[in-house]
Design an enzyme around this catalytic site. Sequence first.
Site, PDB file in Angstrom:
ATOM      1  N   ARG A 126      -7.647  -0.587   0.634  1.00 56.79           N
ATOM      2  CA  ARG A 126      -8.145  -1.797  -0.033  1.00 56.79           C
ATOM      3  C   ARG A 126      -8.477  -1.527  -1.500  1.00 56.79           C
ATOM      4  O   ARG A 126      -8.454  -2.438  -2.316  1.00 56.79           O
ATOM      5  CB  ARG A 126      -9.349  -2.344   0.736  1.00 56.79           C
ATOM      6  CG  ARG A 126     -10.524  -1.401   0.786  1.00 56.79           C
ATOM      7  CD  ARG A 126     -11.490  -1.750   1.909  1.00 56.79           C
ATOM      8  NE  ARG A 126     -10.925  -1.457   3.222  1.00 56.79           N
ATOM      9  CZ  ARG A 126     -11.563  -1.643   4.368  1.00 56.79           C
ATOM     10  NH1 ARG A 126     -12.774  -2.143   4.378  1.00 56.79           N
ATOM     11  NH2 ARG A 126     -10.982  -1.348   5.517  1.00 56.79           N
TER      12      ARG A 126
ATOM     13  N   LYS B 270       0.844  -1.211   0.000  1.00 58.13           N
ATOM     14  CA  LYS B 270       0.000   0.000   0.000  1.00 58.13           C
ATOM     15  C   LYS B 270       0.872   1.252   0.000  1.00 58.13           C
ATOM     16  O   LYS B 270       1.713   1.439   0.874  1.00 58.13           O
ATOM     17  CB  LYS B 270      -0.904  -0.012   1.241  1.00 58.13           C
ATOM     18  CG  LYS B 270      -1.712   1.276   1.440  1.00 58.13           C
ATOM     19  CD  LYS B 270      -2.654   1.166   2.650  1.00 58.13           C
ATOM     20  CE  LYS B 270      -3.340   2.505   2.939  1.00 58.13           C
ATOM     21  NZ  LYS B 270      -4.225   2.452   4.137  1.00 58.13           N
TER      22      LYS B 270
ATOM     23  N   LYS C 189     -10.587  12.352   8.319  1.00 52.05           N
ATOM     24  CA  LYS C 189     -10.133  11.905   9.630  1.00 52.05           C
ATOM     25  C   LYS C 189     -10.193  13.057  10.629  1.00 52.05           C
ATOM     26  O   LYS C 189     -10.009  14.208  10.235  1.00 52.05           O
ATOM     27  CB  LYS C 189      -8.663  11.453   9.534  1.00 52.05           C
ATOM     28  CG  LYS C 189      -8.436  10.117   8.876  1.00 52.05           C
ATOM     29  CD  LYS C 189      -6.950   9.770   8.939  1.00 52.05           C
ATOM     30  CE  LYS C 189      -6.654   8.470   8.200  1.00 52.05           C
ATOM     31  NZ  LYS C 189      -7.297   7.294   8.811  1.00 52.05           N
TER      32      LYS C 189
ATOM     33  N   ASP D 167     -12.225   6.805   3.655  1.00 53.70           N
ATOM     34  CA  ASP D 167     -11.042   6.571   4.480  1.00 53.70           C
ATOM     35  C   ASP D 167     -10.608   5.105   4.448  1.00 53.70           C
ATOM     36  O   ASP D 167      -9.543   4.758   4.931  1.00 53.70           O
ATOM     37  CB  ASP D 167     -11.322   7.023   5.917  1.00 53.70           C
ATOM     38  CG  ASP D 167     -10.056   7.194   6.732  1.00 53.70           C
ATOM     39  OD1 ASP D 167      -8.963   7.214   6.132  1.00 53.70           O
ATOM     40  OD2 ASP D 167     -10.159   7.308   7.969  1.00 53.70           O
TER      41      ASP D 167
ATOM     42  N   GLU E 149      -9.427   3.558   1.985  1.00 49.13           N
ATOM     43  CA  GLU E 149      -8.890   3.696   0.633  1.00 49.13           C
ATOM     44  C   GLU E 149      -7.840   2.649   0.280  1.00 49.13           C
ATOM     45  O   GLU E 149      -7.659   2.322  -0.892  1.00 49.13           O
ATOM     46  CB  GLU E 149      -8.288   5.106   0.448  1.00 49.13           C
ATOM     47  CG  GLU E 149      -6.865   5.318   1.000  1.00 49.13           C
ATOM     48  CD  GLU E 149      -6.738   5.113   2.493  1.00 49.13           C
ATOM     49  OE1 GLU E 149      -7.745   5.276   3.211  1.00 49.13           O
ATOM     50  OE2 GLU E 149      -5.627   4.787   2.966  1.00 49.13           O
TER      51      GLU E 149
HETATM   52  N1  BES Z   1      -4.333   4.352   6.923  1.00 50.68           N
HETATM   53  C1  BES Z   1      -5.448   4.005   7.721  1.00 50.68           C
HETATM   54  C2  BES Z   1      -5.133   2.941   8.763  1.00 50.68           C
HETATM   55  C3  BES Z   1      -4.149   3.318   9.837  1.00 50.68           C
HETATM   56  C4  BES Z   1      -4.597   3.654  11.098  1.00 50.68           C
HETATM   57  C5  BES Z   1      -2.787   3.246   9.609  1.00 50.68           C
HETATM   58  C6  BES Z   1      -3.685   3.945  12.089  1.00 50.68           C
HETATM   59  C7  BES Z   1      -1.883   3.547  10.601  1.00 50.68           C
HETATM   60  C8  BES Z   1      -2.331   3.889  11.842  1.00 50.68           C
HETATM   61  C9  BES Z   1      -6.570   3.442   6.838  1.00 50.68           C
HETATM   62  O1  BES Z   1      -6.604   3.914   5.544  1.00 50.68           O
HETATM   63  C10 BES Z   1      -7.848   3.820   7.477  1.00 50.68           C
HETATM   64  O2  BES Z   1      -8.138   4.978   7.537  1.00 50.68           O
HETATM   65  N2  BES Z   1      -8.589   2.825   7.934  1.00 50.68           N
HETATM   66  C11 BES Z   1      -9.860   3.030   8.528  1.00 50.68           C
HETATM   67  C12 BES Z   1     -10.753   1.952   7.977  1.00 50.68           C
HETATM   68  C13 BES Z   1     -12.200   2.165   8.242  1.00 50.68           C
HETATM   69  C14 BES Z   1     -12.715   3.415   7.587  1.00 50.68           C
HETATM   70  C15 BES Z   1     -12.929   0.946   7.760  1.00 50.68           C
HETATM   71  C16 BES Z   1      -9.712   2.930  10.027  1.00 50.68           C
HETATM   72  O3  BES Z   1      -8.804   2.285  10.509  1.00 50.68           O
HETATM   73  O4  BES Z   1     -10.502   3.539  10.742  1.00 50.68           O
HETATM   74 ZN    ZN Z   2      -4.861   4.586   4.780  1.00 56.05          ZN
HETATM   75 MN    MN Z   3      -7.718   5.732   5.349  1.00 57.43          MN
END
Ligand code: BES
Ligand code: ZN
Ligand code: MN
Length: 504
Positions: free
Chosen positions: A354, A268, A280, A350, A352
């Site tokens: 996947r 990724k 976020k 968010d 993204e």
């Molecule tokens: N990049 C984030 C995940 C992440 C969180 C990486 C903390 C490093 C530290 C990912 O793209 C994300 O935002 N995931 C969401 C998924 C949700 C919307 C299903 C999440 O973790 O809340």
């Molecule tokens: Zn991310």
């Molecule tokens: Mn994200």
Amino acid sequence: MTTYTLRSASPAKTRADAVVVGVVQKGKDARLAAGAEDVTAAFGRRLRPLLANLGVTGKPGEVVKLPTQGLIGAGLLVLVGFGKQDAVDAAGVRRAAGAAARAVANAASVAIALPADTPELVRAVTEGWQLGGYNFTAYKSDSASPAKNPHEVVVLSSIARQAAATTAFEEAQVVAAAVAQARDWVNTPAQDLTPPLFVESLQAFHKQVTKGRGAPKLTLTVLDEAELAEQGCGGIIGVGQASDAPPRLAVLRYRPRGAVAHLALVGKGITYDSGGLSIKPANSMHTMKCDMAGAAAVLQATYAIARLGLPISVTTFAPMAENMVSGRSTRPGDVLTIHGGRTVEVLNTDAEGRLVLADALVMATEEKPDVILDVATLTGHMVVALGDRVAGVMGSEEIVQEVLAAGQVAGEPLWPMPIPEDMDERIHSSKVADLAQHDWTRWGGGLFAAAFLREFTDGLPWAHLDIAGPAFNSGGPHGEVTSGGTGFAVGTLVDFARERAAQD
Ligand code: BES
Ligand code: ZN
Ligand code: MN
């Protein structure tokens, strides 16, 4: 520049500014660890009261320095704690060497006399030292002051003359260099590492690695936004379209002669994750330059595998996009078409990672590899489940086991997670598209993400490493892990390839 040598000299006689030895806790006593026998002998009966007076306990991470007053060749003795281990293991040695590297400042030459009587331990000492001493100063205005790292580091080992030891010593340096470059990329602010700038940096690195006689042969191709659109990579395009910096897909190929297997890696490469329209909260955003850590890891692992000359073909995909907010943002409710034609309803911009991985995974399957590994800072859920030092591994049973074994050898903590049956129902719950990218059930989001990725692997042997926790260290350094980008997964991927290359 630091020069590294492996030697079988006595740590008591070695003429270095500093000698590093280990300390183990034995009941209430602290004793010097294996490798330091000569130092113990040189100090004789003075040692025990000295350690007691200094309050040396040998607990993990403890570092105590003492002047040697001519008792041994080096002026400074650096004592680093191992904890209560009888048999000191590679992970403990790696951690201790890392902590010691940060503690030894201003010494021009250092001899390391940590336990190193097996090739595994030689590797752990070397890697631990180099990784623990890593620092990132590119953005510090006072970095004109010379680096604190010593000019000369000697790793002492009783087996220094054995071929297996020299090999381990040299391979450790290749892996440590790869980890350091992955850390540099992760630590670079997102303003200077947009997808096109990431590609520029990658191309410069590629040129440097592949130039000259005897250099490893790898080929790097990059798809720009027009080529991605032509290829029907709707995931990468959809995630990247709000940014002024267009998305990219880097494909790195290593094709050694006599390859025994073909490994595909996918990482990724979200160069910044604001969340997009599903934006976020501020305090979740400030570390999101780390969201390309998976791409950094798979690329650097590939270079390391090639530099080690492992007889295994590797095809590596790094989809790069910046997840931003603008009038061109993908909206929750939009439908994207992934490379190969499957449609996905975006429900949370968010989630993204996947989407970009889906395109890249399908491309990976088209190479007909024997196995696919993907590495991604994918979900906060995995951090909630496993904390920030352990990565989750999901996928085909046997591949998960192989990844866990590789992580053991590399000294990177990984833990298996399931993909429960009901996730299948959840990812197929979209009323308008083939797949739902997200659902609003909070629980098990990391497993939902894995189930979603699996849809794009065409049933090939596959494992997914969710490194959202360990990819970035927001706190202080510990062991060989420094602050900021950690380079997590580089070592595991290299050892996975090494193990595969050794089969058949
Ligand atoms: N990049 C984030 C995940 C992440 C969180 C990486 C903390 C490093 C530290 C990912 O793209 C994300 O935002 N995931 C969401 C998924 C949700 C919307 C299903 C999440 O973790 O809340
Ligand atoms: Zn991310
Ligand atoms: Mn994200």
